[in-house]
Design an enzyme around this catalytic site. Structure first.
Site, PDB file in Angstrom:
ATOM      1  CG  ASP A 183       0.822  -7.327  -1.709  1.00 48.33           C
ATOM      2  OD1 ASP A 183       1.085  -6.786  -0.620  1.00 48.33           O
ATOM      3  OD2 ASP A 183       1.502  -8.244  -2.199  1.00 48.33           O
ATOM      4  CE  LYS A 242      -3.830  -6.105   3.531  1.00 50.76           C
ATOM      5  NZ  LYS A 242      -3.441  -6.635   2.222  1.00 50.76           N
ATOM      6  N   GLY A 252       3.245  -5.293   3.869  1.00 51.76           N
ATOM      7  CA  GLY A 252       3.818  -4.092   3.278  1.00 51.76           C
ATOM      8  C   GLY A 252       2.667  -3.241   2.790  1.00 51.76           C
ATOM      9  CG  HIS A 253      -0.271  -2.463   4.861  1.00 51.90           C
ATOM     10  ND1 HIS A 253      -1.053  -2.581   5.970  1.00 51.90           N
ATOM     11  CD2 HIS A 253      -0.207  -3.709   4.339  1.00 51.90           C
ATOM     12  CE1 HIS A 253      -1.439  -3.838   6.117  1.00 51.90           C
ATOM     13  NE2 HIS A 253      -0.923  -4.547   5.140  1.00 51.90           N
ATOM     14  CD  GLN A 299      -0.130 -11.081   6.412  1.00 52.36           C
ATOM     15  OE1 GLN A 299      -0.717 -11.316   7.445  1.00 52.36           O
ATOM     16  NE2 GLN A 299       0.900 -10.269   6.369  1.00 52.36           N
TER      17      GLN A 299
HETATM   18  P1  GDP Z   1      -1.655  -3.661   0.862  1.00 47.97           P
HETATM   19  O1  GDP Z   1      -0.619  -4.625   1.302  1.00 47.97           O
HETATM   20  O2  GDP Z   1      -2.994  -4.288   0.726  1.00 47.97           O
HETATM   21  O3  GDP Z   1      -1.691  -2.401   1.678  1.00 47.97           O
HETATM   22  O4  GDP Z   1      -1.243  -3.229  -0.622  1.00 47.97           O
HETATM   23  P2  GDP Z   1       0.236  -2.810  -1.118  1.00 47.97           P
HETATM   24  O5  GDP Z   1       0.502  -1.437  -0.650  1.00 47.97           O
HETATM   25  O6  GDP Z   1       1.223  -3.871  -0.807  1.00 47.97           O
HETATM   26  O7  GDP Z   1       0.029  -2.880  -2.688  1.00 47.97           O
HETATM   27  C1  GDP Z   1      -0.902  -2.094  -3.352  1.00 47.97           C
HETATM   28  C2  GDP Z   1      -0.148  -1.193  -4.353  1.00 47.97           C
HETATM   29  O8  GDP Z   1      -1.059  -0.619  -5.250  1.00 47.97           O
HETATM   30  C3  GDP Z   1       0.569  -0.040  -3.695  1.00 47.97           C
HETATM   31  O9  GDP Z   1       1.730   0.269  -4.423  1.00 47.97           O
HETATM   32  C4  GDP Z   1      -0.445   1.101  -3.802  1.00 47.97           C
HETATM   33  O10 GDP Z   1       0.160   2.379  -3.820  1.00 47.97           O
HETATM   34  C5  GDP Z   1      -1.065   0.794  -5.120  1.00 47.97           C
HETATM   35  N1  GDP Z   1      -2.478   1.182  -5.263  1.00 47.97           N
HETATM   36  C6  GDP Z   1      -3.462   1.189  -4.326  1.00 47.97           C
HETATM   37  N2  GDP Z   1      -4.649   1.542  -4.882  1.00 47.97           N
HETATM   38  C7  GDP Z   1      -4.400   1.756  -6.189  1.00 47.97           C
HETATM   39  C8  GDP Z   1      -5.227   2.100  -7.304  1.00 47.97           C
HETATM   40  O11 GDP Z   1      -6.435   2.272  -7.195  1.00 47.97           O
HETATM   41  N3  GDP Z   1      -4.617   2.193  -8.518  1.00 47.97           N
HETATM   42  C9  GDP Z   1      -3.274   1.992  -8.684  1.00 47.97           C
HETATM   43  N4  GDP Z   1      -2.764   2.091  -9.904  1.00 47.97           N
HETATM   44  N5  GDP Z   1      -2.484   1.650  -7.656  1.00 47.97           N
HETATM   45  C10 GDP Z   1      -3.033   1.529  -6.440  1.00 47.97           C
HETATM   46  P1  IMO Z   2       0.144  -7.479   2.909  1.00 47.14           P
HETATM   47  O1  IMO Z   2      -0.371  -7.107   4.301  1.00 47.14           O
HETATM   48  C1  IMO Z   2       1.192 -10.561   0.018  1.00 47.14           C
HETATM   49  C2  IMO Z   2       2.665 -14.355   1.645  1.00 47.14           C
HETATM   50  C3  IMO Z   2       4.087 -14.735   1.319  1.00 47.14           C
HETATM   51  C4  IMO Z   2       3.957 -16.236   1.285  1.00 47.14           C
HETATM   52  C5  IMO Z   2       2.972 -16.513   2.422  1.00 47.14           C
HETATM   53  C6  IMO Z   2       3.629 -16.885   3.747  1.00 47.14           C
HETATM   54  O2  IMO Z   2       1.110  -6.510   2.346  1.00 47.14           O
HETATM   55  O3  IMO Z   2      -1.011  -7.782   2.018  1.00 47.14           O
HETATM   56  P2  IMO Z   2       4.910 -15.495   5.596  1.00 47.14           P
HETATM   57  O4  IMO Z   2       6.175 -14.692   5.522  1.00 47.14           O
HETATM   58  O5  IMO Z   2       3.731 -14.720   6.048  1.00 47.14           O
HETATM   59  O6  IMO Z   2       5.085 -16.772   6.365  1.00 47.14           O
HETATM   60  O7  IMO Z   2       4.645 -15.953   4.066  1.00 47.14           O
HETATM   61  O8  IMO Z   2       2.236 -15.325   2.580  1.00 47.14           O
HETATM   62  N1  IMO Z   2       2.488 -13.031   2.269  1.00 47.14           N
HETATM   63  C7  IMO Z   2       2.007 -11.953   1.631  1.00 47.14           C
HETATM   64  N2  IMO Z   2       1.668 -11.777   0.330  1.00 47.14           N
HETATM   65  N3  IMO Z   2       1.014  -9.565   0.904  1.00 47.14           N
HETATM   66  C8  IMO Z   2       1.305  -9.731   2.210  1.00 47.14           C
HETATM   67  O9  IMO Z   2       0.985  -8.819   3.158  1.00 47.14           O
HETATM   68  C9  IMO Z   2       1.884 -10.955   2.609  1.00 47.14           C
HETATM   69  N4  IMO Z   2       2.319 -11.446   3.797  1.00 47.14           N
HETATM   70  C10 IMO Z   2       2.666 -12.706   3.569  1.00 47.14           C
HETATM   71  O10 IMO Z   2       4.487 -14.207   0.073  1.00 47.14           O
HETATM   72  O11 IMO Z   2       3.339 -16.643   0.100  1.00 47.14           O
HETATM   73 MG    MG Z   3       1.268  -5.325   0.711  1.00 45.25          MG
END
Ligand code: GDP
Ligand code: IMO
Ligand code: MG
Length: 446
Positions: A13, A16, A40-41, A222
């Site tokens: 998270d 990416k 979850g991107h 991840q």
């Molecule tokens: P990922 O799994 O690495 O793609 O990240 P996620 O999408 O799960 O979580 C990142 C969250 O932060 C999302 O809700 C993005 O919209 C948000 N986000 C990304 N870059 C920024 C930033 O520079 N500032 C803020 N405030 N939010 C951001």
């Molecule tokens: P993105 O791509 C954050 C975590 C789960 C748990 C561990 C194992 O959005 O960054 P799993 O279901 O993969 O066997 O769970 O990994 N986990 C993540 N945490 N972002 C993710 O993906 C994750 N995918 C798995 O919360 O701790």
């Molecule tokens: Mg994510």
């Protein structure tokens, strides 16, 4: 041909999705190579929010080919639902812009049933998985029991393999007191999917092999600390999340690849396991609120803490990261002073790495250096020169501690709220005019 592998450097998270989407303006192909719909991107484009699990983040850009590689574990029902969901947001998805590897292993009902039953049975010792069957699906892959996408197209073989798979998992499910799976019903459900999935299926290795002079983005899921080998085992996911797995996960080796690590300006973690810099007090709540730190997949609240440069240096080394993207710096706008972890204390000793042992990982105490906050708005800033002095100093200190340059900074969820740190240098260069080469340029500065 040039390529960039974008991976998470912390516990997922990091942002990416946003960065892959931003870079994809310059890309021809975006490839997912590991993980599944545990990812979850989130992408935000002109206020429109796209939440992707299995689809590569390039899907939102017209003219970009998205590939789900052989290393991804695919829940086929989820994939079809996700395609429908993004179509409702006017994203075009067709066999012209989406390819699913015929060698990818499927996530089927026994996998998520076993995943969830195990977690329930583990009580406080649970991993805190997403419950989506990721672990059991990868176990079946390694045990040579998995059903792959290509198996869907041979009814006789599929029926046999489903029967074997279900027989294996029902033993576990019975022991856990969970409902058993009916093989014949699963076989019939899978057969119904065949006409819907077939048009997307092909060979990722071949399409990539034929992609001459194309720009490829490899999109990790991840983060390094969730890597099965290099993460905080056993509190990890079940795949290798580091860049070295990108080529395995699609059957193609790119030359001139740049490994770009995405790092939050602080740290978050969802699920169980060690988190040395976690801030359980008010500061953690402030980060959580400002950063909207709730999981995209499960909606769980993410724990928040300070930037951990010990963990980051290790991630940079094991993953071969050449430069970093620092995201969510705007979340820190509120703080008067900002602690950064520079070392750990373990058994009264100062150490500069995260040890492998589960107990040691749970016992390390962060040693902090305190940097002054800027207490002004960085949200939405597009130019390095507009950043407050203390924010610049924070970035420069982090890159010094991490040992690689920070080439990109993100200042909001929106696609274009992104600072190309070395933009001026890029503008001066005739040979390196675009985002794809900027990271290479940043690397050259070290
Ligand atoms: P990922 O799994 O690495 O793609 O990240 P996620 O999408 O799960 O979580 C990142 C969250 O932060 C999302 O809700 C993005 O919209 C948000 N986000 C990304 N870059 C920024 C930033 O520079 N500032 C803020 N405030 N939010 C951001
Ligand atoms: P993105 O791509 C954050 C975590 C789960 C748990 C561990 C194992 O959005 O960054 P799993 O279901 O993969 O066997 O769970 O990994 N986990 C993540 N945490 N972002 C993710 O993906 C994750 N995918 C798995 O919360 O701790
Ligand atoms: Mg994510």
């Amino acid at each position: 041909m040039s390529s960039i592998t974008v991976i998470g450097t912390q516990w997922g998270d990091e942002g990416k999705g946003k960065i892959v989407d931003w870079l994809s303006a310059q890309a021809d192909i975006v490839v997912r190579f590991q993980g599944g719909h545990n990812a979850g991107h989130t992408l935000v484009v002109n206020g429109e929010v796209y939440k992707l699990n299995l689809l590569p983040s390039g899907i939102v850009r017209r003219g970009t080919l998205s590939i789900i590689g052989n290393g991804v574990v695919v829940n086929p029902w989820h994939l079809l639902e996700e395609i429908e969901k993004v179509r409702l947001q006017s994203v075009e998805v067709s066999p012209d812009n989406l390819l699913l590897s015929e060698s990818a292993c499927l996530i089927l009902p026994p996998h998520w049933e076993v995943d969830q039953a195990r977690e329930r049975a583990s009580g406080t010792g649970k991993i805190g998985t997403t419950g989506r069957g990721i672990g059991p699906a990868y176990e079946d892959k390694v045990a040579r029991r998995a059903i792959r996408v290509c198996d869907l197209f041979d009814a006789k073989l599929l029926q046999e393999r489903v029967a074997q798979l279900v027989k294996h998992h029902n033993i576990y499910l019975q022991a856990y007191g969970a409902s058993e799976i009916k093989a014949e019903a699963l076989f019939e459900d899978l057969q119904k999917l065949v006409p819907k999935l077939k048009p997307y299926v092909g060979q990722s290795w071949r399409v990539l092999g034929e992609a001459k002079n194309k720009r490829i983005l490899f999109e990790g899921a991840q983060g390094v600390m969730l890597d099965i080998d290099h993460g905080t085992y056993p509190f990890v996911t079940s795949s290798n999340t580091i860049a070295a797995n990108a080529f395995i996960g699609c059957g193609f080796v790119a030359e001139n690849n740049h490994v770009l690590g995405v790092a939050k300006a602080y740290t978050t973690r969802v699920g169980s396991g060690p988190f040395p810099t976690r801030e359980t007090g008010k500061a953690g709540d402030v980060m959580g609120e400002r950063g909207a730190e709730f999981g995209t997949v499960t909606g769980r609240q993410r724990g928040c803490g300070w930037f951990d440069s010990v963990q980051m240096r290790q991630a940079v080394q094991v993953a071969g990261i050449q430069s970093l993207v620092l995201t969510k710096i705007d979340v820190l706008d509120a703080f008067e002073n900002i602690p950064v972890c520079v070392a750990y204390e373990l058994d009264n000793q100062r150490i500069d790495y995260l040890p492998a042992g589960q107990l040691s990982q749970a016992s390390v105490k962060p040693i902090y250096e305190h940097l002054p906050g800027w207490q002004s708005v960085t949200q939405g800033i597009h130019n390095w020169s507009d950043m407050p002095a203390q924010a610049k100093a924070y970035v420069e200190r982090l890159e010094q501690l991490a040992g690689v340059p920070i080439s990109v900074i993100s200042t909001s969820p929106e696609r274009e709220d992104t600072i190309l740190r070395f933009q001026q240098a890029a503008e001066d260069s005739i040979d390196m005019p675009d985002k794809f080469n900027i990271v290479t340029l940043a690397e050259a500065r070290v």
